[in-house]
Design a protein around this motif. Sequence first.
Motif, mmCIF file in Angstrom:
data_model
loop_
_atom_site.group_PDB
_atom_site.id
_atom_site.type_symbol
_atom_site.label_atom_id
_atom_site.label_comp_id
_atom_site.label_asym_id
_atom_site.label_seq_id
_atom_site.Cartn_x
_atom_site.Cartn_y
_atom_site.Cartn_z
ATOM 1 N N THR A 1 -1.854 5.162 -9.078
ATOM 2 C CA THR A 1 -1.809 4.922 -7.406
ATOM 3 C C THR A 1 -2.979 5.669 -7.015
ATOM 4 N N CYS B 1 -6.023 6.178 -4.235
ATOM 5 C CA CYS B 1 -6.457 6.242 -2.609
ATOM 6 C C CYS B 1 -7.707 5.671 -2.157
ATOM 7 N N ALA C 1 1.272 10.685 -2.976
ATOM 8 C CA ALA C 1 0.600 9.706 -3.966
ATOM 9 C C ALA C 1 1.321 11.311 -5.118
ATOM 10 N N CYS D 1 -3.351 2.787 -1.348
ATOM 11 C CA CYS D 1 -3.450 3.504 0.264
ATOM 12 C C CYS D 1 -4.636 3.359 0.609
ATOM 13 N N CYS E 1 0.399 -2.112 -1.260
ATOM 14 C CA CYS E 1 -1.274 -1.715 -0.564
ATOM 15 C C CYS E 1 -0.245 -1.140 0.536
ATOM 16 N N ILE E 2 -0.416 0.592 1.161
ATOM 17 C CA ILE E 2 0.101 0.269 2.304
ATOM 18 C C ILE E 2 -1.149 1.793 2.904
ATOM 19 N N THR E 3 -0.859 1.904 3.856
ATOM 20 C CA THR E 3 -2.024 2.544 4.997
ATOM 21 C C THR E 3 -2.150 3.757 4.744
ATOM 22 N N ASP E 4 -0.685 4.383 4.565
ATOM 23 C CA ASP E 4 -1.260 6.033 3.775
ATOM 24 C C ASP E 4 0.305 6.410 3.113
ATOM 25 N N LEU E 5 0.117 7.343 2.860
ATOM 26 C CA LEU E 5 1.586 8.274 1.531
ATOM 27 C C LEU E 5 2.479 9.304 2.984
ATOM 28 N N GLU F 1 6.554 5.086 4.082
ATOM 29 C CA GLU F 1 6.222 5.425 3.161
ATOM 30 C C GLU F 1 7.093 5.240 1.874
#
Length: 385
Positions: free
Chosen positions: A56, A58, A46, A38, A6-10, A16
């Motif tokens: 993936t 988002c 992505a 995301c 899990c990540i804040t943005d890509l 990233e």
Amino acid sequence: MRVAFCITDLDPGGAEKALFQIVTHLDRSQWESPVVYCIGPEAELAPKLRQQGIETHCYGARSSRSLGVFPWLIKELRAFRPDVLQCFLFHANIVGRIAGRMAGVPVIVAGHRVAEREKRWHLWGERLTRRLVDHHICVSQGVADHLREQARIPGEKLHVIPNGITIPPKSENPFQLRQSLGVPEGTPVVLGVGRLHPQKGFLILVEEFVSIRSRIPDAHLVLVGEGPQRLQLEQRISDCGLKGVVHLLGYRSDVSDLMRQADVLVVSSQWEGMPNVVLEAFAVGLRVVSTPIEGISELKEMMGERLVVTPSLTGGFAEPVIAILSSQNRISSDEELSELILNKKVTWDFVARNYSQLYLEFLKEQGMGLECPAADGRVPNCDKK
């Protein structure tokens, strides 16, 4: 075994890019194909993850007030049922640990890429929710020390795995840096790379460049990046009489090409985790002058004379930069660098094996998982427990 990320943005920033490398280098004989969640909208990395066969998703949140991300992530995690959830960046760390606990994920791991010194509420967030996290993986010992001292995270829950290095391929038709600046070939070029933000210390670097120009009058400074400090930097450049000498190139996707054409990289950051730009410079043979920020001690041990560390955060760039520009000593061929990176065990394959090894150790603590292999991959068998 299943692992989710899990990540804040890509967008293609340091964290990233690291996630991309770790996810795509995980050993598929030990792990099912991982899934990436995301919090933010669709971004550059992505589709690249999907091209590598990585599922993936988002959510599309555009602010931290998008509370709908919690039920979305809980639902996704309950459907995938990962054994390990690895989170990166502050917002994903907080959302991931709450959603992960509610979804019943056995092991939740927080990933920390920077020693946060600007947003103090981040530390409060860490303290309030730290009991929801089983382990924390830090990109440097400096970040681990910061979390232990400031966020009060127990040392036994902190683990350090530095970033890896990949030598980028050379472009067939690279951007001609000096030609674009209108200066002759051979003109000394100092490079700075990063977001135009107080963290990166570029105002200090511009002021120091006055001293560098007094000794090497034809030197130019190129800053690559975009951010909220652009207007302030433009004013400082004008005030220092450096118009036409300090160049703001904005965001660039060809940083490695620019590094191959520069003479020295200066990292003027006031805080970091482990600056990726130093590793990127090392991968193309570019020498570096840096402030004594988090992660630099580890990089200094690896890079030796290729990295010069200033005595303070507030300056001291001039003399080492002048010495490097005067020596014109580029480092090694790609072949020599590849061998050095392999010997130093800083390939992304090695980094991914270290992550995998820790995940398996964490699962073993929970009474589940596989016998974990050594990071050098010499243990041949992994049997289900």
